[in-house]
Design an enzyme around this catalytic site. Sequence first.
Site, PDB file in Angstrom:
ATOM      1  N   ARG A 159       0.923  -1.124   0.083  1.00  9.51           N
ATOM      2  CA  ARG A 159       0.182   0.110  -0.005  1.00  9.51           C
ATOM      3  C   ARG A 159       0.750   1.217   0.113  1.00  9.51           C
ATOM      4  O   ARG A 159       2.127   1.340   0.435  1.00  9.51           O
ATOM      5  CB  ARG A 159      -0.868  -0.075   1.275  1.00  9.51           C
ATOM      6  CG  ARG A 159      -2.004  -1.137   1.376  1.00  9.51           C
ATOM      7  CD  ARG A 159      -2.751  -1.052   2.748  1.00  9.51           C
ATOM      8  NE  ARG A 159      -3.556  -2.167   2.812  1.00  9.51           N
ATOM      9  CZ  ARG A 159      -3.281  -3.333   3.261  1.00  9.51           C
ATOM     10  NH1 ARG A 159      -2.283  -3.481   3.976  1.00  9.51           N
ATOM     11  NH2 ARG A 159      -4.445  -4.301   3.518  1.00  9.51           N
ATOM     12  N   LYS A 183      -2.885  -3.041   7.737  1.00  6.00           N
ATOM     13  CA  LYS A 183      -4.048  -2.786   8.506  1.00  6.00           C
ATOM     14  C   LYS A 183      -4.473  -3.787   9.444  1.00  6.00           C
ATOM     15  O   LYS A 183      -4.142  -4.879   9.464  1.00  6.00           O
ATOM     16  CB  LYS A 183      -5.024  -2.723   7.305  1.00  6.00           C
ATOM     17  CG  LYS A 183      -5.194  -1.616   6.562  1.00  6.00           C
ATOM     18  CD  LYS A 183      -6.314  -1.612   5.475  1.00  6.00           C
ATOM     19  CE  LYS A 183      -6.339  -0.281   4.446  1.00  6.00           C
ATOM     20  NZ  LYS A 183      -7.528  -0.453   3.784  1.00  6.00           N
ATOM     21  N   ARG A 257      -0.086  -1.669  -6.858  1.00  6.18           N
ATOM     22  CA  ARG A 257      -0.364  -2.772  -6.107  1.00  6.18           C
ATOM     23  C   ARG A 257      -1.406  -3.840  -6.689  1.00  6.18           C
ATOM     24  O   ARG A 257      -1.322  -5.193  -6.661  1.00  6.18           O
ATOM     25  CB  ARG A 257      -1.079  -2.286  -4.685  1.00  6.18           C
ATOM     26  CG  ARG A 257      -1.546  -3.130  -3.767  1.00  6.18           C
ATOM     27  CD  ARG A 257      -2.037  -2.777  -2.400  1.00  6.18           C
ATOM     28  NE  ARG A 257      -3.029  -3.032  -1.637  1.00  6.18           N
ATOM     29  CZ  ARG A 257      -2.458  -4.314  -0.695  1.00  6.18           C
ATOM     30  NH1 ARG A 257      -1.058  -4.382  -0.554  1.00  6.18           N
ATOM     31  NH2 ARG A 257      -3.600  -4.723   0.011  1.00  6.18           N
ATOM     32  N   HIS A 280      -4.658  -9.007   3.022  1.00  7.15           N
ATOM     33  CA  HIS A 280      -6.181  -8.874   3.139  1.00  7.15           C
ATOM     34  C   HIS A 280      -6.595  -9.809   4.272  1.00  7.15           C
ATOM     35  O   HIS A 280      -6.241 -11.114   4.263  1.00  7.15           O
ATOM     36  CB  HIS A 280      -6.508  -9.406   1.626  1.00  7.15           C
ATOM     37  CG  HIS A 280      -6.555  -8.520   0.745  1.00  7.15           C
ATOM     38  ND1 HIS A 280      -6.950  -8.834  -0.674  1.00  7.15           N
ATOM     39  CD2 HIS A 280      -6.319  -7.130   0.671  1.00  7.15           C
ATOM     40  CE1 HIS A 280      -6.644  -7.766  -1.401  1.00  7.15           C
ATOM     41  NE2 HIS A 280      -6.228  -6.827  -0.717  1.00  7.15           N
TER      42      HIS A 280
END
Length: 317
Positions: A159, A183, A257, A280
């Site tokens: 990212r 994240k 990405r 993810h």
Amino acid sequence: MSKTRARTPRTPSVNHDAKDPIYLSEFRTAMLARGLSVHTRNAYIQDLRLCMNTSTKPLTTWGQDDVINCLHIAQAQGKNPRTIARLLASLRQFFLWQIGNDARKDNPCEDIKNPKVAKPLPKTLSEDAVTRLLDAPDGSLLGIRDKAMFELMYACGLRVSELVNLSFEQVNMNAGWLQITGKGNKTRLIPMGEYAKDALERYLSLRHQLLAGKSDCQAVFLTEQGGYMTRHNFWHMIKKYALLADIAIDISPHTLRHAFATHLVNHGADLRSVQLLLGHSDLSTTQIYTHVATARLQALHSEHHPRGWSSLSTESF
């Protein structure tokens, strides 16, 4: 001595319409009290006006059948699913406001499902276009830095925030790995690959020149002034090099990405591995890249096969 008269603060315009019924004006005022922006308030009112045009009944008396009829009319008028979903959301908010004011007890939108809104496939680049982009920076100090950033982003699927905030403690040059915390505070290990490792080593050998006597910044990638890079810096950078590389589509920092994931899937990588590399949390997020790969295969078939499809749809598979 003349007195200076105090200026009265200006309030933003909200596009009042004298034809609006009183309840619509009251709803607008309630949205203002909730702190919603002028843009959001105007969008709600505009949607509700469209809905009101589908019926002679006051909006305050609508039931579920009226809502369904409104959505059917919008569909018949050629409104896309995203617009219809927005109309339904505006109606929901209006009826919730009524319930909050004890003007009614039910929300006629409660059991109505949103129309399915197809997610647009992410913009990606062909392998040839990526190569042109990676080769676009020149041999100057900043060009060497930019190439290292592009190579690393493409090789590791980072990212943009992970790239510009990359610190030395996250880089293992000997092993050729990055340790990225993304994240949800989840950490993942990503191999750099030969090209990215070589580009990064070349940049690091010259990085001290960007400091020019300033105290050392802990970020790997520095601005021309020796400070931290930002997402905004990188956005301008990739736009500049996209022009130099003669890339026709409008790309963003996230495009590399997407290209990373798409090219892995195109070359046979399994989705679970791609999910881990991207960071993810849900495999369903990664599955979009199977659709990108399918669209690419369809385009290739259409272009090169003598009996290929003249009209393509990713939903036909």
